[in-house]
Write a protein that holds these residues in place. Structure first.
Motif, PDB file in Angstrom:
ATOM      1  N   LYS A  95      54.727   7.125  59.112  1.00  0.00           N
ATOM      2  CA  LYS A  95      55.200   6.102  58.187  1.00  0.00           C
ATOM      3  C   LYS A  95      55.552   6.692  56.826  1.00  0.00           C
ATOM      4  O   LYS A  95      56.330   6.103  56.072  1.00  0.00           O
ATOM      5  CB  LYS A  95      54.129   5.007  58.025  1.00  0.00           C
ATOM      6  CG  LYS A  95      53.931   4.158  59.274  1.00  0.00           C
ATOM      7  CD  LYS A  95      52.853   3.113  59.084  1.00  0.00           C
ATOM      8  CE  LYS A  95      53.289   2.001  58.148  1.00  0.00           C
ATOM      9  NZ  LYS A  95      54.376   1.186  58.703  1.00  0.00           N
ATOM     10  N   GLY A  96      54.965   7.843  56.496  1.00  0.00           N
ATOM     11  CA  GLY A  96      55.232   8.452  55.206  1.00  0.00           C
ATOM     12  C   GLY A  96      56.538   9.221  55.144  1.00  0.00           C
ATOM     13  O   GLY A  96      57.075   9.461  54.058  1.00  0.00           O
ATOM     14  N   ILE A  97      57.052   9.624  56.292  1.00  0.00           N
ATOM     15  CA  ILE A  97      58.332  10.342  56.326  1.00  0.00           C
ATOM     16  C   ILE A  97      59.456   9.320  56.435  1.00  0.00           C
ATOM     17  O   ILE A  97      59.480   8.517  57.367  1.00  0.00           O
ATOM     18  CB  ILE A  97      58.377  11.317  57.516  1.00  0.00           C
ATOM     19  CG1 ILE A  97      57.293  12.392  57.349  1.00  0.00           C
ATOM     20  CG2 ILE A  97      59.758  11.968  57.638  1.00  0.00           C
ATOM     21  CD1 ILE A  97      57.180  13.345  58.519  1.00  0.00           C
ATOM     22  N   PRO A  98      60.388   9.308  55.473  1.00  0.00           N
ATOM     23  CA  PRO A  98      61.470   8.308  55.490  1.00  0.00           C
ATOM     24  C   PRO A  98      62.231   8.307  56.813  1.00  0.00           C
ATOM     25  O   PRO A  98      62.433   9.351  57.430  1.00  0.00           O
ATOM     26  CB  PRO A  98      62.372   8.748  54.327  1.00  0.00           C
ATOM     27  CG  PRO A  98      61.456   9.491  53.408  1.00  0.00           C
ATOM     28  CD  PRO A  98      60.473  10.198  54.298  1.00  0.00           C
ATOM     29  N   MET A  99      62.678   7.126  57.214  1.00  0.00           N
ATOM     30  CA  MET A  99      63.342   6.988  58.499  1.00  0.00           C
ATOM     31  C   MET A  99      64.658   7.753  58.549  1.00  0.00           C
ATOM     32  O   MET A  99      65.083   8.185  59.618  1.00  0.00           O
ATOM     33  CB  MET A  99      63.556   5.496  58.807  1.00  0.00           C
ATOM     34  CG  MET A  99      63.780   5.195  60.268  1.00  0.00           C
ATOM     35  SD  MET A  99      62.503   5.865  61.389  1.00  0.00           S
ATOM     36  CE  MET A  99      61.033   5.001  60.847  1.00  0.00           C
ATOM     37  N   TRP A 100      65.305   7.965  57.395  1.00  0.00           N
ATOM     38  CA  TRP A 100      66.556   8.730  57.416  1.00  0.00           C
ATOM     39  C   TRP A 100      66.305  10.185  57.805  1.00  0.00           C
ATOM     40  O   TRP A 100      67.175  10.817  58.415  1.00  0.00           O
ATOM     41  CB  TRP A 100      67.290   8.646  56.084  1.00  0.00           C
ATOM     42  CG  TRP A 100      66.632   9.306  54.891  1.00  0.00           C
ATOM     43  CD1 TRP A 100      65.820   8.708  53.975  1.00  0.00           C
ATOM     44  CD2 TRP A 100      66.750  10.679  54.497  1.00  0.00           C
ATOM     45  NE1 TRP A 100      65.413   9.612  53.030  1.00  0.00           N
ATOM     46  CE2 TRP A 100      65.980  10.832  53.315  1.00  0.00           C
ATOM     47  CE3 TRP A 100      67.425  11.785  55.002  1.00  0.00           C
ATOM     48  CZ2 TRP A 100      65.862  12.051  52.639  1.00  0.00           C
ATOM     49  CZ3 TRP A 100      67.313  13.008  54.345  1.00  0.00           C
ATOM     50  CH2 TRP A 100      66.542  13.133  53.182  1.00  0.00           C
ATOM     51  N   ILE A 101      65.121  10.705  57.507  1.00  0.00           N
ATOM     52  CA  ILE A 101      64.778  12.069  57.935  1.00  0.00           C
ATOM     53  C   ILE A 101      64.527  12.090  59.438  1.00  0.00           C
ATOM     54  O   ILE A 101      64.988  12.990  60.149  1.00  0.00           O
ATOM     55  CB  ILE A 101      63.537  12.576  57.166  1.00  0.00           C
ATOM     56  CG1 ILE A 101      63.864  12.725  55.679  1.00  0.00           C
ATOM     57  CG2 ILE A 101      63.064  13.913  57.753  1.00  0.00           C
ATOM     58  CD1 ILE A 101      62.711  13.232  54.850  1.00  0.00           C
ATOM     59  N   TRP A 102      63.788  11.078  59.928  1.00  0.00           N
ATOM     60  CA  TRP A 102      63.556  10.999  61.374  1.00  0.00           C
ATOM     61  C   TRP A 102      64.876  10.880  62.127  1.00  0.00           C
ATOM     62  O   TRP A 102      65.052  11.468  63.192  1.00  0.00           O
ATOM     63  CB  TRP A 102      62.667   9.805  61.702  1.00  0.00           C
ATOM     64  CG  TRP A 102      61.226   9.983  61.350  1.00  0.00           C
ATOM     65  CD1 TRP A 102      60.486   9.249  60.467  1.00  0.00           C
ATOM     66  CD2 TRP A 102      60.325  10.962  61.896  1.00  0.00           C
ATOM     67  NE1 TRP A 102      59.195   9.704  60.416  1.00  0.00           N
ATOM     68  CE2 TRP A 102      59.066  10.746  61.288  1.00  0.00           C
ATOM     69  CE3 TRP A 102      60.464  11.982  62.824  1.00  0.00           C
ATOM     70  CZ2 TRP A 102      57.946  11.535  61.587  1.00  0.00           C
ATOM     71  CZ3 TRP A 102      59.359  12.766  63.127  1.00  0.00           C
ATOM     72  CH2 TRP A 102      58.129  12.542  62.510  1.00  0.00           C
ATOM     73  N   ARG A 103      65.817  10.123  61.560  1.00  0.00           N
ATOM     74  CA  ARG A 103      67.121   9.957  62.211  1.00  0.00           C
ATOM     75  C   ARG A 103      67.830  11.302  62.355  1.00  0.00           C
ATOM     76  O   ARG A 103      68.436  11.591  63.392  1.00  0.00           O
ATOM     77  CB  ARG A 103      67.981   8.977  61.409  1.00  0.00           C
ATOM     78  CG  ARG A 103      69.297   8.613  62.086  1.00  0.00           C
ATOM     79  CD  ARG A 103      70.085   7.606  61.280  1.00  0.00           C
ATOM     80  NE  ARG A 103      69.430   6.291  61.263  1.00  0.00           N
ATOM     81  CZ  ARG A 103      68.801   5.789  60.198  1.00  0.00           C
ATOM     82  NH1 ARG A 103      68.736   6.477  59.059  1.00  0.00           N
ATOM     83  NH2 ARG A 103      68.238   4.607  60.245  1.00  0.00           N
ATOM     84  N   LYS A 104      67.737  12.139  61.328  1.00  0.00           N
ATOM     85  CA  LYS A 104      68.363  13.458  61.383  1.00  0.00           C
ATOM     86  C   LYS A 104      67.631  14.372  62.366  1.00  0.00           C
ATOM     87  O   LYS A 104      68.262  15.193  63.047  1.00  0.00           O
ATOM     88  CB  LYS A 104      68.396  14.076  59.987  1.00  0.00           C
ATOM     89  CG  LYS A 104      69.373  13.379  59.039  1.00  0.00           C
ATOM     90  CD  LYS A 104      69.473  14.081  57.715  1.00  0.00           C
ATOM     91  CE  LYS A 104      70.508  13.403  56.826  1.00  0.00           C
ATOM     92  NZ  LYS A 104      71.860  13.454  57.394  1.00  0.00           N
ATOM     93  N   VAL A 105      66.307  14.245  62.434  1.00  0.00           N
ATOM     94  CA  VAL A 105      65.537  15.061  63.383  1.00  0.00           C
ATOM     95  C   VAL A 105      65.926  14.720  64.815  1.00  0.00           C
ATOM     96  O   VAL A 105      66.158  15.608  65.651  1.00  0.00           O
ATOM     97  CB  VAL A 105      64.025  14.848  63.170  1.00  0.00           C
ATOM     98  CG1 VAL A 105      63.225  15.499  64.297  1.00  0.00           C
ATOM     99  CG2 VAL A 105      63.592  15.413  61.821  1.00  0.00           C
TER     100      VAL A 105
END
Length: 308
Positions: A95-105
């Motif tokens: 939850k602490g990592i922004p979703m836009w970073i997860w999207r790129k991962v």
């Protein structure tokens, strides 16, 4: 005998602390200072910063503070470590990592494909339960605790499986696996609770100590090398340091059984809180969309009546 005899480095893991500090600074650099360099990025929210900070803090407390040292002395403390690390710190970091970073991962070709498989609800719940159960088999845990590389690999792998377990519950976007509101999430949590119960039950109801590295003898002393520098252990070799009974009066069997009980209790409390939050979210969704849901049901009945 006080655990302070192991020294500052064993008690507070300064190198591990510095590693987490560097990781936190890198997090701030990517999400704040360098954010404009990434397309589709969004401002870091206060809740994301709080979750990530708490997640890293819990990782340090469980794996870098005196709690980690106690986890190698008392099996019950080891299980508390597992509960906090896998069931609280893991979802906090997601939850602490922004979703836009997860999207790129998840957009990375090979990595994204692997992650989509590992985070499918059926795969992730079975993967975590299997990893947790295998990790705590006596022969496996004793072997892991006698090897620093094996211990690191298994701990990291188990933590990754915990991240996979929590992902379908937390993710609300279409770019990766997720669970629908309501019954799907509730069934998922209940399934996870049921699947790790046999491992806890085996630990609770066995009538003899099963972990050699938590008993008196050479295996326990060798396992302490995971968190105590070799030079410190050598210096303590002539002080009568023979086993965990030097630090506690609790019988080994009771400590082992308490570990299973504490893990199960903590898991039930954490899952209970999550279930309550899921149910409230489901209730609010049904209440706020009552008219739309009613209309859908009426259209569905009308469609079915046309075929009767």
């Amino acid at each position: 005998m006080p655990i302070s005899i192991f020294g500052f480095r064993a008690l507070w893991s300064p190198y591990f602390f510095l590693t987490l500090v560097v990781l936190f600074l890198l997090y701030l650099a990517i999400t704040v200072k360098w954010r404009d360099r990434f397309g589709g990025s969004e401002p870091l929210s206060r809740s994301e910063l709080i979750y990530f900070s708490l997640g890293l803090l819990l990782v340090y407390i469980t794996k870098g503070s005196p709690i980690d040292l106690l986890g190698h002395i008392l099996f019950s403390m080891h299980m508390v470590q597992m509960a906090v690390l896998l069931l609280i710190a893991a979802p906090f970091l997601i939850k602490g990592i922004p979703m836009w970073i997860w999207r790129k991962v998840f957009a990375v070709p090979v990595l994204g494909t692997v992650l989509r498989v590992l985070t499918k609800p059926l795969v992730s719940v079975i993967l975590f339960s299997a990893m947790f159960s295998v990790y705590h088999l006596p022969a496996i845990l004793d072997t892991i605790k006698l090897s620093i590389p094996l211990h690191a690999v298994f701990t990291i792998t188990l933590f990754i499986s915990a991240l996979c377990l929590w992902w379908p519950l937390i993710n609300e976007n279409d770019f990766a696996p997720r669970l629908k509101q309501g019954l799907h999430k509730i069934a998922y949590i209940i399934s996870s609770a049921i699947l790790i119960t046999p491992a806890c039950a085996l630990i609770i109801f066995v009538d003899t100590p099963v972990y050699e590295t938590y008993q008196s003898g050479e295996a326990w002393l060798m396992s302490m090398a995971l968190c105590v520098p070799a030079s410190t252990l050598s210096a303590l070799s002539g002080t009568g340091l023979s086993g965990p009974e030097v630090f506690t009066s609790m019988p080994i069997l009771y400590d082992q059984q308490m570990g299973g009980v504490m893990m199960k209790i903590l898991q039930e409390i954490i899952y209970g809180v999550v279930l309550g939050k899921i149910f409230l979210g489901w209730f609010r969704h049904e209440r706020d969309n009552a008219d739309e849901l009613t209309q859908k049901q009426l259209l569905e009945r009308k469609r079915l009546s046309m075929y009767n």
